[in-house]
Design an enzyme around this catalytic site. Structure first.
Site, PDB file in Angstrom:
ATOM      1  N   SER A   1       0.824  -1.216   0.000  1.00 34.27           N
ATOM      2  CA  SER A   1       0.000   0.000   0.000  1.00 34.27           C
ATOM      3  C   SER A   1       0.857   1.265   0.000  1.00 34.27           C
ATOM      4  O   SER A   1       1.544   1.551  -0.969  1.00 34.27           O
ATOM      5  CB  SER A   1      -0.946  -0.043   1.202  1.00 34.27           C
ATOM      6  OG  SER A   1      -1.971   0.906   1.070  1.00 34.27           O
TER       7      SER A   1
ATOM      8  N   ASP B   1      10.041   5.673 -10.151  1.00 29.02           N
ATOM      9  CA  ASP B   1       9.618   6.310 -11.401  1.00 29.02           C
ATOM     10  C   ASP B   1      10.384   7.604 -11.677  1.00 29.02           C
ATOM     11  O   ASP B   1      10.607   7.963 -12.842  1.00 29.02           O
ATOM     12  CB  ASP B   1       8.112   6.594 -11.368  1.00 29.02           C
ATOM     13  CG  ASP B   1       7.291   5.380 -11.785  1.00 29.02           C
ATOM     14  OD1 ASP B   1       7.885   4.386 -12.239  1.00 29.02           O
ATOM     15  OD2 ASP B   1       6.052   5.422 -11.661  1.00 29.02           O
TER      16      ASP B   1
ATOM     17  N   LYS C   1      -0.575  -4.166  -3.313  1.00 31.72           N
ATOM     18  CA  LYS C   1      -1.881  -3.631  -2.904  1.00 31.72           C
ATOM     19  C   LYS C   1      -2.010  -2.219  -3.465  1.00 31.72           C
ATOM     20  O   LYS C   1      -1.506  -1.263  -2.895  1.00 31.72           O
ATOM     21  CB  LYS C   1      -2.047  -3.610  -1.387  1.00 31.72           C
ATOM     22  CG  LYS C   1      -3.420  -3.125  -0.938  1.00 31.72           C
ATOM     23  CD  LYS C   1      -3.541  -3.099   0.571  1.00 31.72           C
ATOM     24  CE  LYS C   1      -4.941  -2.667   0.986  1.00 31.72           C
ATOM     25  NZ  LYS C   1      -5.256  -1.276   0.583  1.00 31.72           N
TER      26      LYS C   1
END
Length: 485
Positions: free
Chosen positions: A301, A312, A326
């Site tokens: 999460s 990224d 998740k």
């Protein structure tokens, strides 16, 4: 007649939920929903009149609601009865006696795939963590009672109890490593961060245990300490971090990212679509600072939001194992003071527009701390536990030094042929079970050692240039899949 009115009232409440903007559909769907509710009403009436035994309407109602939510095939959308709501409150307040294991349990149970309880992650410093229970372990019995036939509430009720009492759990690790552990229940308190300098280096180490409102402040405390020590590298440990508040992880990520989207949420509900963006004013980490993030299958999460965003933007190198996967956002709604339900309202996406639900985030460098034992090693490990050798050593030598631990592990390895690193870890955990945990364990932790080596090598920027965003990894995987076809 009274029972019939109760069920009518329940159906009316469900109909209100169905027609609300939160669950809004087109007019045709509303009409279809009403027809199905009429059928449920008729079925309830039929069971009340003709079933062989008289049935409590509450039992039928709860079964219908659980079935409705289970039909979505979403492990995070579940019915919450009064016990579960109480447990949820207890967990939040930290006022219960437990073993400190976050667990999940499938609803389907079969001989081929038993519905055993899986450990999502052990809470730091908890009885479960100190006993060496790991993310991905299965609890197949509690006090010799099989868990595959238990409900989640029954499992929780068996694991929890008065502080100081014992509970025995049977653990299955991998496919063939089985052993028993007796845990002493403790008051579960979850700190949000632990930090310090790695000894004999200029590398700062911070373990983020969970994302709470205080996590950004505790991280800043860590960074201030590291700055005073003139740190030249940073390791962020997100292993076994289950997540937490999205606002907290956004504030943490903002310390590293100076512009752009940190995470976005997407839903068919317009107000749940949102982009959380970074601001340059809150950024405190210099871009050329070597940052390594440790992840494993217990990282979920919000911890995946942070690791995904830093990956990224090519701001951190990921070491460890694939994360849990998740990528969804849940909310809790109450049906009454005694019950409610948790449901998925949106999915979150990383800056490169990737959702990692049920997939997880892969590390840039895979390092496994514990590899599954082979058949022979499994028997040896089981024997080591059954003989209570480690437990006896810790009781007889409560103040063992590292040199004594190493010597005892070497002796044991002659009788129990396992990797000495594993035996040292077991002895160390037993000796320190009732003491404050060490911040890190360089003797055992291969992942942490790999992170330290990466920073020390001095070619971090060149290494980061070779990493790919999650979008690029996803495209490469799809290309490979098409090529195989």
């Amino acid at each position: 007649m009274k029972r019939f009115r109760i069920f009518r009232l329940v159906l009316s409440l469900l109909l209100i939920f169905t027609a609300s903007s939160c669950f809004g559909q087109g007019s045709q769907s509303k009409g279809s929903s009403f027809q199905y509710l009429k059928k449920l009403n008729a079925l309830f009436d039929f069971i009340q009149q003709y079933y062989v035994d008289e049935v409590d309407p509450k039992v039928i109602y709860e079964g219908a609601v659980k079935g409705l939510l289970d039909s979505l095939n979403d492990p995070y959308t579940t019915y919450l009865d009064v016990d579960y709501l109480r447990d949820l409150s207890d967990t939040t307040e930290g006022t219960f006696g437990g073993v400190g294991l976050s667990i999940t349990k499938p609803t389907a149970n079969s001989a081929e795939k038993p519905a055993y309880v899986e450990v999502a992650y052990p809470l730091a410093t908890s009885p479960g963590a100190k006993a060496g229970i790991q993310s991905g372990d299965f609890i197949i019995a509690v006090d010799d009672k099989p868990t595959d036939v238990m409900t989640m509430n029954e499992v929780l009720q068996n694991l929890r109890g008065p502080v100081g009492t014992n509970v025995k759990v049977t653990i299955l690790r991998g496919t063939n490593t089985k052993f028993e552990v007796t845990l002493t229940r403790a008051l579960i308190e979850v700190p949000t961060a632990k930090y310090g300098m790695i000894e004999n280096t200029t590398i700062g180490y911070v373990r983020l245990i969970e994302f709470t409102p205080e996590t950004p402040n505790r991280l800043q405390d860590a960074l201030d300490l590291f700055a005073s020590k003139k740190y030249t590298g940073l390791i962020i440990d997100l292993r076994d971090n289950p997540g937490g508040l999205i606002s907290s992880v956004v504030d943490v990520a903002d310390k590293f990212i100076d512009s752009g989207v940190i995470v976005s949420t997407k839903s068919r509900i317009a107000r749940e679509n949102f982009e959380y963006k970074a601001t340059k004013e809150k950024t405190v980490i210099k871009k050329k600072m070597p940052v390594v993030v440790l992840i494993n299958r217990g990282s979920a999460s919000a911890s995946e939001i942070l690791s995904g965003a830093l990956k990224d933007y090519h701001l951190a190198y990921l070491v460890g194992e694939n994360t849990y996967g998740k990528g969804s956002v849940q909310q809790v709604r109450q049906l009454s003071d005694q019950e409610g339900f948790k449901y998925t309202v949106a999915r979150y996406y990383t800056p490169s527009d990737v959702n990692i639900d049920k997939v997880g985030i892969p590390p840039d460098l895979e390092v496994i701390n514990f590899k599954e034992f082979n058949d022979e090693e499994s028997k040896v490990f089981a024997s080591l536990n059954e003989d209570k050798v480690i437990e006896t050593i810790a009781k007889e030598n409560p103040n063992m030094t590292e040199e004594q631990i190493a010597q005892k592990a070497k002796e044991l390895s002659l009788k129990y042929p396992l990797e000495e690193r594993i035996i040292r870890r077991l002895i160390r955990n037993a000796v320190y079970r009732n003491k404050e945990d060490a911040l890190y364990d360089l003797d055992y932790d291969l992942q942490l050692n790999a992170a330290i080596d990466i920073i020390k090598k001095g070619n971090f920027n060149k290494l980061m240039n070779s990493t790919k965003t999650l979008k690029e990894l996803q495209a490469a995987a799809k290309k490979d899949e098409n090529a195989k076809k």
